[in-house]
Design a protein around this motif. Sequence first.
Motif, PDB file in Angstrom:
ATOM      1  N   TYR A   1     -28.449  54.564  49.794  1.00  0.00           N
ATOM      2  CA  TYR A   1     -29.607  53.771  49.331  1.00  0.00           C
ATOM      3  C   TYR A   1     -29.478  53.496  47.839  1.00  0.00           C
ATOM      4  CZ  TYR A   1     -34.478  52.790  47.933  1.00  0.00           C
ATOM      5  OH  TYR A   1     -35.616  52.238  47.396  1.00  0.00           O
ATOM      6  N   VAL A   2     -29.841  52.267  47.431  1.00  0.00           N
ATOM      7  CA  VAL A   2     -29.922  51.925  46.015  1.00  0.00           C
ATOM      8  C   VAL A   2     -31.144  51.046  45.816  1.00  0.00           C
ATOM      9  CG1 VAL A   2     -28.486  49.849  46.192  1.00  0.00           C
ATOM     10  CG2 VAL A   2     -28.651  51.044  44.003  1.00  0.00           C
ATOM     11  N   CYS A   3     -31.805  51.235  44.682  1.00  0.00           N
ATOM     12  CA  CYS A   3     -33.033  50.508  44.351  1.00  0.00           C
ATOM     13  C   CYS A   3     -32.761  49.567  43.178  1.00  0.00           C
ATOM     14  CB  CYS A   3     -34.138  51.502  43.995  1.00  0.00           C
ATOM     15  SG  CYS A   3     -35.686  50.732  43.506  1.00  0.00           S
ATOM     16  N   ILE A   4     -33.226  48.321  43.282  1.00  0.00           N
ATOM     17  CA  ILE A   4     -33.009  47.311  42.233  1.00  0.00           C
ATOM     18  C   ILE A   4     -34.322  47.024  41.518  1.00  0.00           C
ATOM     19  CG2 ILE A   4     -32.300  44.931  41.754  1.00  0.00           C
ATOM     20  CD1 ILE A   4     -30.726  45.004  44.383  1.00  0.00           C
TER      21      ILE A   4
ATOM     22  N   ARG B   1     -30.860  56.399  43.468  1.00  0.00           N
ATOM     23  CA  ARG B   1     -29.965  55.611  42.608  1.00  0.00           C
ATOM     24  C   ARG B   1     -30.628  54.267  42.292  1.00  0.00           C
ATOM     25  NH1 ARG B   1     -25.321  58.252  44.500  1.00  0.00           N
ATOM     26  NH2 ARG B   1     -25.677  60.382  43.814  1.00  0.00           N
ATOM     27  N   LYS B   2     -30.602  53.878  41.022  1.00  0.00           N
ATOM     28  CA  LYS B   2     -31.251  52.639  40.595  1.00  0.00           C
ATOM     29  C   LYS B   2     -30.278  51.741  39.843  1.00  0.00           C
ATOM     30  CE  LYS B   2     -36.078  54.153  40.241  1.00  0.00           C
ATOM     31  NZ  LYS B   2     -37.283  54.171  39.369  1.00  0.00           N
ATOM     32  N   VAL B   3     -30.519  50.437  39.931  1.00  0.00           N
ATOM     33  CA  VAL B   3     -29.811  49.445  39.127  1.00  0.00           C
ATOM     34  C   VAL B   3     -30.865  48.519  38.543  1.00  0.00           C
ATOM     35  CG1 VAL B   3     -28.205  47.502  39.129  1.00  0.00           C
ATOM     36  CG2 VAL B   3     -27.719  49.522  40.523  1.00  0.00           C
ATOM     37  N   ARG B   4     -30.916  48.419  37.218  1.00  0.00           N
ATOM     38  CA  ARG B   4     -31.913  47.579  36.548  1.00  0.00           C
ATOM     39  C   ARG B   4     -31.214  46.443  35.806  1.00  0.00           C
ATOM     40  NH1 ARG B   4     -37.071  47.345  34.763  1.00  0.00           N
ATOM     41  NH2 ARG B   4     -37.446  46.366  32.745  1.00  0.00           N
ATOM     42  N   LEU B   5     -31.681  45.209  36.046  1.00  0.00           N
ATOM     43  CA  LEU B   5     -31.118  44.021  35.407  1.00  0.00           C
ATOM     44  C   LEU B   5     -32.000  43.610  34.238  1.00  0.00           C
ATOM     45  CD1 LEU B   5     -30.363  41.980  38.658  1.00  0.00           C
ATOM     46  CD2 LEU B   5     -28.803  43.467  37.387  1.00  0.00           C
ATOM     47  N   GLY B   6     -31.417  43.590  33.052  1.00  0.00           N
ATOM     48  CA  GLY B   6     -32.159  43.193  31.869  1.00  0.00           C
ATOM     49  C   GLY B   6     -32.258  41.684  31.738  1.00  0.00           C
TER      50      GLY B   6
END
Length: 758
Positions: free
Chosen positions: A99-102, A135-140
């Motif tokens: 799992y990954v969170c955006i 787990r996270k992925v953040r887009l600036g």
Amino acid sequence: MRALPFPDGTFRKVQRIDWGPDGLKPVYGSIEDAIAQRLIGAIALRGQVWWVEAVQDGTEPVSFEWLYQVWNAAMQWLAEVAPQILDDFGNRLGGGPRYVCIETEEGNGTQRGKILGDTDPVQHIQASTHTDGTRKVRLGAQWIEALWQTENKAERAFAVTLIEQLLKDGESRPTRDEIAQSVWRGIPSPDWRWLHAGEVKSVMERMSAGGLIEKFRKIPLSASSLVKCGSVWRFHSRSDGYDFKGEEECRGFLRSYYDFVLSELIEQIKGFNREQLIEVSAQRYQAARDEQRIWRTSIRALRSIRGQAADLAAMQRQNEINAVQRASKTICEIAACEAPDSGGAHASREDLDEMYARALLLFGNGQLYATIRAGLVPPHLKISPGGDLMSDRSVFEKTMLPATERHHAKALDEAADGYAAKSEKPATPQQDGIPWDKDFRKAIEAEFSTSAEALVDLAPALLQLAEKRGEGAFTIKRSEIVAWLEGNKEYPQGDIAALLERLTLKRRENWGKEEDWLSPRDLDLSRFDRPNSLINRPLLAVSDGDDPTVLVAPMIISDALMYAVGTMHEGSMHGEFWSSSEARKYAGRRADELGREFEDEVADTLNGLGLQASTRRTVNDLLQQGSDTDLGDVDVFAISADQSRVWVIEAKNLRLCRTESEVAARMTEYRGQSRPDRKGVERPDKMLRHLNRVRHLRNHAQELGQRLGLPAAPEVEGLMVVDAPQPMNFHMLEDDRDAQSCMLDDLKSIVPVGPGVR
């Protein structure tokens, strides 16, 4: 439907959500989460299950539409590269779902100039692991600006980071560099993308960004089938026959069929409220125009994703777009005359579908007689047992279809190249004013009673009014528009009332009512470029009087004004389109000027290929002898590099034929036969005049060679060169080697080039 394991030990019901035009994709959406408006889905392949969720970060909310676009892009990238990832690292991955969170910000375009120089958008992506192990992925915001780059580094870096987070467990997990190389093997094209960045400048872009345009809806096949099924039997008795032979018999039947379909459409329209029907039809037109913009914007990426199938899909979509545009305007114009101004039902989506299908049937049947009269379609019509009208239109597979495909491919190429150009070069401020010459300005002012600036600024100014009202299409008193524009300090002032009157399409008591200002062309809905139609008068009056209520649809207005400006400057419109003699004279002069410019361009191209070419040569001058017949000028005359051959070239910058009747008219003009003029006198058509020049010079090849100082009598060849694809390029009704034609781009493949030319 199936169930997939979730990292918390539960199972979730999912359904495949992306069937894909090229086959099934392993992309699944969680049904219960979708009901709860959560963006969560899974990639399920070879025993691996990768869950991806896009969420608001709780600090600064972003639009759901943007959040969905980012989530969808993530799912598409993962689905595409998953097979390659598993080929490369499958034996190093453990089992169990991942799992990954955006999270994402929204960009505003302010960093474009800076980000274009960045080489690694990954610096604007934050990868982290929450205390609970999520787990996270953040887009600036700056990552979003990186979408401007022609090479899609931003999405690629996003995909690599997502996979890195998904595969983070285990000692033998792949490194980021290994993942990046695997992604490149899975998607080797830098153009593969699902997200697009662009400046919002045009009327259409502003309307789309402002939520003033609805989602596009094509005319469903079911509606077309319903309208066509048995339509003939509703006005024609079976006892009167199934076959119609001969031009006159076909003409009579088609006239009756056209009138019947029109009467049915009018009766249907009479049941709906005038303003509502016109507004929703205008909205549907604008949705079609926006759909075209979207396809043109994304064609570079689509070609990377789908290869040659992208162009075919784009052309099919363009046909659906064209159908909606034609039908929308037809319904608007008839509704203004026939729909009740009060009461009446509100048209549903299904009601519109049926009306649109009937409008297209009207358009198509209106084209048929012109093609029969021109000799393109055999004068033989049949009615099927089901009531469908059948004719042999196979000639258009040889004439119209190839020309349309060629034109469409060129438009897509230009759109793809334009996408790269706008990404690579930051926009420069536009110059003030319009760099038009004095004569053009005078023609504009005479035709529209205003300055060129006021004309082109009208649509953006009315868009401001639409934005203020929050409506993409609406009706309003014309005097209120005048007051709005007069109060707009940025809008060029002048005789605004006169401008709006020129642009108003007057209402009639009924569609068939004859008026002094109407011509037969205006009532023929199968024709393009009718003077009294929305393409020339885009403010549709929905009431009568000196101050009528009019429709304001910014894209309809913008399209009409840009079309008027373009066709006047190109001199490509028939004279009836213009109201003023100044506009007609200017357009005529421009047509002559551009014709000569094209002749010069053809000659320059030939000279660049090693030939000796000149323009506008008379036959008498070439032979130094008179003729009993006026043979006219040779547009371009060329001598081959070895001086053994001369080319007699007809160079014409003709418009693309957009309909079957326009193909018929063009083929009639360039058939290579004599035609009776308005007085009944037989005269050669445009192709035959060219052929006569070629034959005359061939018959005098000896004298021609001596006159030109050639070593021997040359071979004389005829050729026609055009700027836009023409039906004659692909098929001629009468075979003649001197009637061969080609586009300017293809000249090198037709004419032998000189030595050393590549």
